[in-house]
Write an enzyme that holds these catalytic residues in place. Structure first.
Site, PDB file in Angstrom:
ATOM      1  N   HIS A   1      12.367   4.139   7.281  1.00  0.00           N
ATOM      2  CA  HIS A   1      11.722   3.525   6.118  1.00  0.00           C
ATOM      3  C   HIS A   1      11.085   2.217   6.544  1.00  0.00           C
ATOM      4  O   HIS A   1      11.585   1.543   7.449  1.00  0.00           O
ATOM      5  CB  HIS A   1      12.726   3.289   4.987  1.00  0.00           C
TER       6      HIS A   1
ATOM      7  N   LYS B   1      10.359   3.650 -10.354  1.00  0.00           N
ATOM      8  CA  LYS B   1       9.005   3.086 -10.456  1.00  0.00           C
ATOM      9  C   LYS B   1       8.247   3.708 -11.629  1.00  0.00           C
ATOM     10  O   LYS B   1       7.415   3.053 -12.254  1.00  0.00           O
ATOM     11  CB  LYS B   1       8.254   3.333  -9.148  1.00  0.00           C
TER      12      LYS B   1
END
Length: 832
Positions: free
Chosen positions: A283, A723
């Site tokens: 990541h 999100k």
């Protein structure tokens, strides 16, 4: 600051509870608290604290620092000590530099420090761990200052100090509407040259890095102290019985403090069958280079060794550790903290598996040994952990995750799986050769009672070793080690072929190497049983058990790779196939037509395409480059050996046809044992629609018949849903979706497993309280099987060092155990 300390001591409490990673000002407040008066007065105070020059050097260092927690009166006394000292104990004063520096280093660079010389052995009580933490950070700050002063000079130090002072002043100032309190800092920074900005930024960054390393060690220090304290109180001390989020604490809670509804047999069954699978993923949050992670790890090793010899070490040992720390800090300062080359999927995979090779390879069996001892202590000797029990598994996305990463192609996955096999074979060969040196005995024959004359396992050992062998176990294990070495050589050979290098003359064939972990497991279990049968259980339950448990946890692939790809790319590949076959455009069909056609193909068992037809001349009319790569991926899957790959995760999954498409493409590629197909429901709409999608899917006989042991895995996405809908709405949607999905699975008698795609931050599903987070899952959704991602820097934070790794494993084990036996009602209709 000084007035706060004088009036109430509040400042010291505030600093001791602070986060060192928040800034340099917390550490440096100590320096300036003691050194706020003139430099000569501080030097005189330090000189007055030193003993005579004839005393040992280490004693001088210890006595050169005032206590870290002084009262206001003591501080005042320190500042007002006369500069005149007895001649025998007085050193000549060092000429002052033109200006102070923010880091304690050579000459004037040490002005801000109370240290006469940086050392890991301060004159503080070893039982005061907060004082030791502050001392560790202070010492490393001083050593970093030495390095910066040596390479960049006092002028840069003066500017760093000025900026630090302004930052501290701005934090203490009252906030105003215009934010003008930051103005002096902005003006100051705007006047710095680019080289100065680089050095100053690196100084702060590296200081925070080593301060974080000290904090990480502090966690280990407290764990060790907790174990010592529990041992002194009469507890076993293997795991933390006084902690509610430790397996020992959970067992104690159910067995000693429960209502009796959970018995030993229930707990034992749970511990023997439950499994947590940690999936390592790369990541962008992982910003630290592998080199720096290794250096910070060595810093923590030095700090650990310093704790060990703090009470009983010799001056030489202490000096050696001080010098070792100085070398590491100097090397850290001269190491580039930024990767200058974009990492390849192969390098990401190598970095990701580093924690397995260097930490978990030894610490997982250490933890399982502690778990076994705890189970026997709390439940009885007959409740030990079975040899082949595997409470933990590990997997990886690095080298298999192609969602949005065009660099991850079929050959990359081939290379990573071979590299993982190579590493595993090398590690196991080393372990087996160690066993050969440890298990060197020759059990006597012709005796009864403790040494049996009849043992099927021992007969196998002697059949291979030879009747006259004087070291039968060593002789039995030697071919095992040789075959593991040949397995590593075979993996190198296949990697050379993949990279286009010449094939060696003596080609190693797959049938000559270990490809299945079951074969290696059987041979090790034979040795274990033969030792037990011949009265050598104490030997059998030593290092051999650790190696057996490694085979159960890591297999011969170290970590199997998951494949992840977007659902749209599978639809595109099927569209190319249907157009090539003259059936029309798959993309233009509705959901019902897609499901019906795929169902027919799954029942017919007739391949749709010949392998490689997409690369033949004229095929470019039908097959897009993206579709070709997708089909090559499935071809690669069909070539892999057992254990190389794990699951096939479908991102952006919205319908039953998205899931069935992957099953069809695997079957058409000739995959003998298809990977389990895992839909990933990410957005709020996907989560809300997931129960209907899975109910439709389970209603299709061709799909339900494809499930191995009627087990279905479903991945829940935390980051995108947060999100999409916000953390609160997303959390509730995730909870409700798992409850409804479990009801659907129960309706069709499917054993459902959830794969939790969490990141490190709270906004990405992370939770610093792992125990409560797992226990808080909806009832009936964990059931002893918990699969979760560990991303980026969280891998190193949770598993990068021995004590932290074992503690993390303990927390996961305790949470999954507690979840199975903790009654939690579903939310009422009124609550909803």
């Amino acid at each position: 600051l000084y007035k706060s300390a004088r009036s109430s001591g509040y400042l010291f409490r505030r600093i001791s509870r602070g986060r060192y990673g928040q800034g340099l000002w917390i550490l440096q407040a100590f320096y300036h608290m003691i050194g706020a008066s003139s430099r000569s007065a501080t030097a005189a105070a330090l000189r007055s604290a030193r003993i005579s020059s004839g005393t040992a050097r280490t004693a001088r260092i210890r006595s050169s620092r005032p206590p870290l927690r002084q009262s206001a009166a003591a501080l005042h006394t320190l500042r007002t000590l006369p500069s005149a000292q007895p001649a025998a104990s007085r050193r000549q004063p060092t000429p002052a530099r033109p200006s102070p520096s923010p880091f304690p280093g050579d000459g004037g660079a040490r002005r801000m420090s109370s240290l006469a010389e940086p050392t890991l052995f301060p004159a503080v009580s070893s039982s005061d761990d907060e004082a030791l933490l502050r001392s560790d950070v202070r010492t490393m700050g001083a050593l970093l200052g030495d390095a910066i002063s040596q390479h960049h000079g006092p002028e840069v130090f003066e500017k760093i100090e000025a900026l630090r002072s302004m930052a501290k002043a701005s934090r203490l100032a009252e906030a105003d509407a215009g934010g003008s309190r930051l103005g002096p800092m902005v003006d100051f920074v705007s006047g710095l040259s680019e080289p100065e900005l680089v050095v100053i930024s690196r100084a702060f960054a590296h200081f925070l890095g080593i301060a974080n390393a000290a904090e990480a060690h502090q966690r280990c220090r407290r764990l060790a102290e907790d174990s010592r304290r529990e041992g002194a109180e009469g507890h076993l001390g293997a795991l933390h019985e006084t902690k509610r989020d430790s397996t020992a604490g959970v067992l104690a809670g159910f067995l000693d403090g429960g209502d009796g509804s959970v018995g030993r047999d229930d707990l034992y069954e749970s511990l023997c069958t439950q499994c947590v699978e940690i999936v390592l993923t790369a990541h962008p949050t992982q910003v630290n280079r592998r080199t720096l992670l290794e250096k910070h790890g060595r810093v923590q090793t030095v700090l650990t060794e310093a704790d060990r010899i703090r009470q009983s070490g010799t001056p030489y040992e202490r000096k050696e550790l001080d010098d070792a720390l100085r070398r590491e800090i100097a090397s850290i300062w001269q190491t580039d903290e930024v990767s200058r080359v974009k990492p390849s999927p192969q390098s990401e995979a190598e970095k990701g598996t580093l924690v397995l090779e260097t930490v978990l390879w030894e610490d997982l069996p250490k933890f399982l040994r502690k778990l076994d001892a705890t189970m026997r202590d709390k439940m009885g000797e007959e409740y030990g952990l079975p040899l082949k029990a595997s409470p933990f598994k590990f997997a990886s996305w690095m080298g298999g995750d192609r969602d949005g990463n065009p660099n991850v192609v079929a050959d990359v996955t081939r290379e990573v799986t071979l590299t993982n096999r190579l590493k595993a074979a090398e590690l196991f060969e080393k372990d087996v050769r160690e066993l050969m040196s440890l298990i060197s005995g020759n059990p006597p024959r012709g005796m009864n009672d403790t040494c049996q004359t009849e043992s099927e396992a021992m007969d196998k050992v002697r059949a291979r070793a030879g009747v006259e062998s004087r070291a039968p176990f060593r002789s039995y294990l030697n071919p095992v080690a040789t075959k593991l070495g040949k397995t590593a050589d075979w993996a190198r050979q296949e990697l050379s072929k993949l990279q286009g290098e010449a094939t060696p003359a003596n080609t190693i064939l797959p049938e000559d190497v270990y490809l299945s972990s079951d074969e290696l497991m059987d041979e090790l279990l034979t040795v274990h049983q033969s030792l037990v049968d011949t009265g050598n259980a104490v030997v059998a339950n030593g290092r051999l058990v650790d190696v057996i448990r490694k085979v159960a946890a890591f297999g011969l692939t170290l970590v199997p790779l998951d494949i992840r790809q977007e659902s749209d790319l599978h639809s595109e590949a099927l569209d190319c196939i249907t157009r090539y076959l003259g059936l029309g455009s798959y993309l233009q069909w509705d959901e019902g037509a897609r499901v019906s056609w795929i169902d027919q193909q799954l029942q017919s068992r007739r391949p749709l395409l010949r392998a490689g037809v997409w690369n033949e001349p004229g095929s470019e009319e039908f097959f897009t480059p993206t579709a070709i790569e997708t089909l090559e991926t499935f071809q690669m899957i069909s070539e892999q050996y057992e254990g190389s790959l794990g699951a096939y995760v479908i991102s952006q999954c919205t319908s039953a046809s998205d899931i069935m498409a992957v099953l069809l493409l695997q079957r058409d590629a000739g995959v003998e044992r298809p990977l389990r197909v895992v839909p990933l429901f990410e957005t709020l709409d996907d989560l809300n629609g997931a129960p209907a999608t899975m109910e439709q899917l389970f209603s299709i006989p061709s799909y339900i018949g494809s499930l191995e042991r009627m087990k279905q895995e479903i991945m829940i996405g935390y980051s995108d849903s947060a999100k999409d809908a916000g953390r609160l709405a997303a959390s509730w949607a995730q909870y409700e979706t798992q409850v409804k999905l479990s009801e659907v699975a129960k309706k069709f008698n499917v054993d459902q497993v959830y794969f939790h795609g969490k990141g490190g931050t709270v906004g990405r599903g992370g939770n610093p309280n792992t125990f409560d987070a797992i226990v808080s899952h909806a009832p009936g959704t964990v059931n002893g099987q918990f699969r979760v991602t560990e991303q980026g820097e969280m891998i190193n934070q949770n598993f990068g060092y021995s004590d932290r790794a074992q503690r993390t494993l303990d927390i996961y084990t305790a949470a999954v155990l507690a979840e199975q036996h903790t009654h939690r009602p579903l939310p009422s209709k009124e609550f909803k």
